[in-house]
Design an enzyme around this catalytic site. Sequence first.
Site, PDB file in Angstrom:
ATOM      1  N   ARG A  47      47.498  33.006  40.930  1.00 38.76           N
ATOM      2  CA  ARG A  47      47.596  32.085  39.797  1.00 38.76           C
ATOM      3  C   ARG A  47      48.645  32.578  38.799  1.00 38.76           C
ATOM      4  O   ARG A  47      48.638  33.752  38.420  1.00 38.76           O
ATOM      5  CB  ARG A  47      46.236  31.950  39.101  1.00 38.76           C
ATOM      6  CG  ARG A  47      45.187  31.238  39.955  1.00 38.76           C
ATOM      7  CD  ARG A  47      43.831  31.250  39.291  1.00 38.76           C
ATOM      8  NE  ARG A  47      43.284  32.605  39.216  1.00 38.76           N
ATOM      9  CZ  ARG A  47      42.083  32.893  38.717  1.00 38.76           C
ATOM     10  NH1 ARG A  47      41.318  31.926  38.242  1.00 38.76           N
ATOM     11  NH2 ARG A  47      41.655  34.130  38.697  1.00 38.76           N
ATOM     12  N   ASP A  49      50.641  32.119  34.999  1.00 33.68           N
ATOM     13  CA  ASP A  49      50.321  31.705  33.637  1.00 33.68           C
ATOM     14  C   ASP A  49      51.242  30.593  33.155  1.00 33.68           C
ATOM     15  O   ASP A  49      52.234  30.253  33.809  1.00 33.68           O
ATOM     16  CB  ASP A  49      50.456  32.904  32.687  1.00 33.68           C
ATOM     17  CG  ASP A  49      49.395  33.962  32.927  1.00 33.68           C
ATOM     18  OD1 ASP A  49      48.307  33.613  33.427  1.00 33.68           O
ATOM     19  OD2 ASP A  49      49.657  35.137  32.615  1.00 33.68           O
ATOM     20  N   ARG A 194      54.552  41.295  33.035  1.00 28.54           N
ATOM     21  CA  ARG A 194      55.172  41.050  31.731  1.00 28.54           C
ATOM     22  C   ARG A 194      55.003  42.250  30.805  1.00 28.54           C
ATOM     23  O   ARG A 194      55.902  42.568  30.018  1.00 28.54           O
ATOM     24  CB  ARG A 194      54.581  39.796  31.101  1.00 28.54           C
ATOM     25  CG  ARG A 194      55.010  38.509  31.815  1.00 28.54           C
ATOM     26  CD  ARG A 194      54.211  37.321  31.321  1.00 28.54           C
ATOM     27  NE  ARG A 194      54.361  37.121  29.886  1.00 28.54           N
ATOM     28  CZ  ARG A 194      53.596  36.308  29.172  1.00 28.54           C
ATOM     29  NH1 ARG A 194      52.619  35.624  29.757  1.00 28.54           N
ATOM     30  NH2 ARG A 194      53.805  36.183  27.876  1.00 28.54           N
TER      31      ARG A 194
END
Length: 259
Positions: A47, A49, A194
Amino acid sequence: MAVEYQGSAYRGWQSQDKPRVATVQDSLQAAISSIAATTVTVICAGRTDAGVHATHQIVHFDATVSRSLKAWVAGVNAKLPEDIAVQWAKPVSNDFHARFSATARRYRYIILNQARRSAHLAKGVTLIDQPLDAGLMHQEAQVLLGEQDFSAFRAASCQSKTAMRNIHHANVSRYGRYIVLDIAGNAFLHHMVRNIAGVLIAVGSGQMPVGWTQQVLNSRDRNQGGVTAKPHGLYLVDVSYPAHFELPESRVGPDFVPG
């Protein structure tokens, strides 16, 4: 299926209960369901974001009807918005699972390292206008290799039961004005890539000293990890599976970056 998408217009991959919230999963399921003439649920490898992209997301679904591969690709693409596209489709055995059969995921974080922003790439890269030392960033990233506790690089909202992850490679390269963090591992925590990018950018710009990546890793404390890099530069570029599934290979993207 292998699916690529530009994630800027979506609140991430996963369907949400909130009305009128656009997600990649909803758009893809609607298109596939139209071709299948029945409601289809799609499972993905990983998944992503809000604002995050993919050049090689793998999904699976159970079809109760028979359609040609052309229909599953061209037909579904005709029903999709222009920022989502199916690359290929093929039948697989019942023991295949897009998420649980995967042995590794690979991401690229793309930095546009120049003084001015790009109108064309506004949501496709992360702009860093101060000079970055890509060689130093690569050197820093090597401390991340292997199986380690990545608690310092996980989001506060991460629901994983363990912060242990195995990083297979973490390479930083410069291609002209682009700097690319290319990282692969067995799995990743929420915001992990990130957060790693944010730490490497801080060292590469001289904001933080050499060796800070190791310090952050050793701390196992997210509060020591600095800023989470923006989502615009992050791409899911590959997912690995056991060879017996015989899935087609795709070029590692995004298309505007060499390699």
